[in-house]
Design an enzyme around this catalytic site. Structure first.
Site, PDB file in Angstrom:
ATOM      1  CG  ASN A  12      14.361  97.357   9.000  1.00 24.28           C
ATOM      2  OD1 ASN A  12      15.542  97.231   8.694  1.00 24.28           O
ATOM      3  ND2 ASN A  12      13.472  96.393   8.816  1.00 24.28           N
ATOM      4  CD1 TRP A  13      16.854 103.256   7.072  1.00 26.56           C
ATOM      5  CD2 TRP A  13      19.053 103.681   6.968  1.00 26.56           C
ATOM      6  NE1 TRP A  13      17.034 104.588   7.391  1.00 26.56           N
ATOM      7  CE2 TRP A  13      18.380 104.870   7.339  1.00 26.56           C
ATOM      8  CE3 TRP A  13      20.446 103.716   6.848  1.00 26.56           C
ATOM      9  CZ2 TRP A  13      19.052 106.068   7.578  1.00 26.56           C
ATOM     10  CZ3 TRP A  13      21.118 104.904   7.087  1.00 26.56           C
ATOM     11  CH2 TRP A  13      20.436 106.071   7.445  1.00 26.56           C
ATOM     12  CE  LYS A  14      11.880  96.902   5.344  1.00 27.10           C
ATOM     13  NZ  LYS A  14      10.675  96.203   4.965  1.00 27.10           N
ATOM     14  CG  HIS A  98      11.808  92.503   9.933  1.00 25.94           C
ATOM     15  ND1 HIS A  98      11.282  92.122   8.721  1.00 25.94           N
ATOM     16  CD2 HIS A  98      11.481  93.804  10.105  1.00 25.94           C
ATOM     17  CE1 HIS A  98      10.666  93.156   8.172  1.00 25.94           C
ATOM     18  NE2 HIS A  98      10.780  94.201   8.995  1.00 25.94           N
ATOM     19  CD  GLU A 100      11.368  92.695   5.049  1.00 30.74           C
ATOM     20  OE1 GLU A 100      12.510  93.093   5.349  1.00 30.74           O
ATOM     21  OE2 GLU A 100      10.442  93.469   4.744  1.00 30.74           O
ATOM     22  CD  GLU A 170       7.676  95.557  11.758  1.00 32.16           C
ATOM     23  OE1 GLU A 170       7.796  96.737  11.419  1.00 32.16           O
ATOM     24  OE2 GLU A 170       8.410  94.657  11.348  1.00 32.16           O
ATOM     25  N   GLY A 176       5.602  96.877   3.860  1.00 35.41           N
ATOM     26  CA  GLY A 176       6.017  97.171   2.488  1.00 35.41           C
ATOM     27  C   GLY A 176       4.897  97.073   1.471  1.00 35.41           C
ATOM     28  CB  SER A 216       2.480 100.685   5.081  1.00 39.17           C
ATOM     29  OG  SER A 216       2.864  99.594   4.253  1.00 39.17           O
ATOM     30  N   GLY A 237       9.986 101.151   7.781  1.00 33.76           N
ATOM     31  CA  GLY A 237      10.867 100.609   6.749  1.00 33.76           C
ATOM     32  C   GLY A 237      11.074 101.624   5.641  1.00 33.76           C
ATOM     33  N   GLY A 238      10.349 101.428   4.541  1.00 40.71           N
ATOM     34  CA  GLY A 238      10.535 102.246   3.342  1.00 40.71           C
ATOM     35  C   GLY A 238      10.611 103.746   3.596  1.00 40.71           C
TER      36      GLY A 238
HETATM   37  C1  PEP Z   1       9.629  97.129   8.390  1.00 43.41           C
HETATM   38  O1  PEP Z   1      10.540  96.879   7.639  1.00 43.41           O
HETATM   39  O2  PEP Z   1       9.708  96.764   9.572  1.00 43.41           O
HETATM   40  C2  PEP Z   1       8.464  97.836   7.877  1.00 43.41           C
HETATM   41  C3  PEP Z   1       7.464  98.054   8.679  1.00 43.41           C
HETATM   42  O3  PEP Z   1       8.498  98.238   6.553  1.00 43.41           O
HETATM   43  P1  PEP Z   1       7.508  99.298   5.839  1.00 43.41           P
HETATM   44  O4  PEP Z   1       7.439 100.510   6.738  1.00 43.41           O
HETATM   45  O5  PEP Z   1       8.171  99.602   4.523  1.00 43.41           O
HETATM   46  O6  PEP Z   1       6.186  98.634   5.704  1.00 43.41           O
END
Ligand code: PEP
Length: 252
Positions: A12-14, A98, A100, A170, A176, A216, A237-238
């Site tokens: 997920n490049w957000k 998600h 966010e 999640e 994050g 994470s 994500g990151g």
């Molecule tokens: C996500 O955006 O779904 C996520 C899990 O982010 P991260 O891996 O950065 O925690």
């Protein structure tokens, strides 16, 4: 990870990367993960970069996903994107609900339900995100939160409707933050989610449904998470933003 459920690693490049940056990362990822066929690899760039990314992954094993959609096909809904638009941009999947989006854009279980319905109607595979906050975990409400999110999010669907659905567990406190659920915590939640699916849609669907862990995920914890019997992949994500780092996670 069960042998008959093909793992899915989704990035997920957000709200990161311009069109050229996204295309460049995607091109590198295609090369770095070439030959991988025992797992699926997906990236979900921003809407603006979908077309450029599609051009560089065309013909490769890398799949394309949207990060959100609106439930109408078209109309006077300024700023929104429909399922059929995502399909026309080359997407096979779409992330829905998600945390966010729930937190900053006020998405609810009811709007998430409408979005999943729209995705299925557009023949997109929904990646349906659920998870508890830190406060909910501390007050021992994790299971009741997951129960509510699943029952409301998947309200009025038949098992046929959701046969391709992917769920992403999640925990909000792990997104994050650098805090990852332990493999035991992830397994416990995944097993519980699978039991909810079994109650609602039967054993067959529960057995074939893929449940991804997100929060994470990094190169140093993916193998341990994936060793759990009910963890069928990851939503990253990151650590998916850099092609080399993400490729190492894909190759866990
Ligand atoms: C996500 O955006 O779904 C996520 C899990 O982010 P991260 O891996 O950065 O925690």
């Amino acid at each position: 990870m069960e042998q008959n459920r093909k793992p899915l690693i989704a990035g997920n490049w957000k709200m990161f990367k311009t069109c050229s940056e996204a295309a460049d990362t995607a091109e590198k990822l295609v090369k770095l993960t070439a030959g991988v066929n025992d797992r699926e690899v997906l990236i979900a760039p921003t809407f603006t970069a979908l077309s450029d990314v599609r051009n560089v992954i065309k013909g490769s094993h890398v799949l394309l996903g949207g990060q959100n959609l609106f439930w109408e096909n078209e109309g006077a809904y300024t700023g929104e994107i429909s399922g059929q638009m995502l399909v026309s941009a080359g997407c096979s999947h779409v992330i829905i609900g998600h945390s966010e989006r729930r937190q900053y854009f006020f998405e609810t279980d009811e709007t998430v339900n409408k979005k999943i319905k729209a995705a299925i109607q557009s023949k997109l595979i929904p990646i349906f995100c659920i998870g508890e906050s830190e406060k909910e975990r501390e007050s021992k409400n994790t299971f009741s939160v997951l129960d509510k999110q699943v029952s409301k999010g998947l309200k009025d669907f038949s098992s046929d409707d959701v046969k391709e659905l992917v769920i992403a567990y999640e925990p909000v406190w792990a997104i994050g933050t650098g805090k990852t659920a332990t493999s035991a915590q992830a397994q416990e939640a995944h097993l519980f989610i699978r039991s909810l699916i079994e109650k609602k849609f039967g054993k067959m669907l529960a057995k074939s449904l893929r449940i991804l862990y997100g929060g994470s995920v990094k190169q140093n914890n993916i193998a341990e998470l994936m060793s759990m019997p009910d963890v069928d992949g990851a939503l990253v994500g990151g650590a998916s933003l850099d092609a080399e780092t993400y490729a190492k996670i894909v190759h866990f």
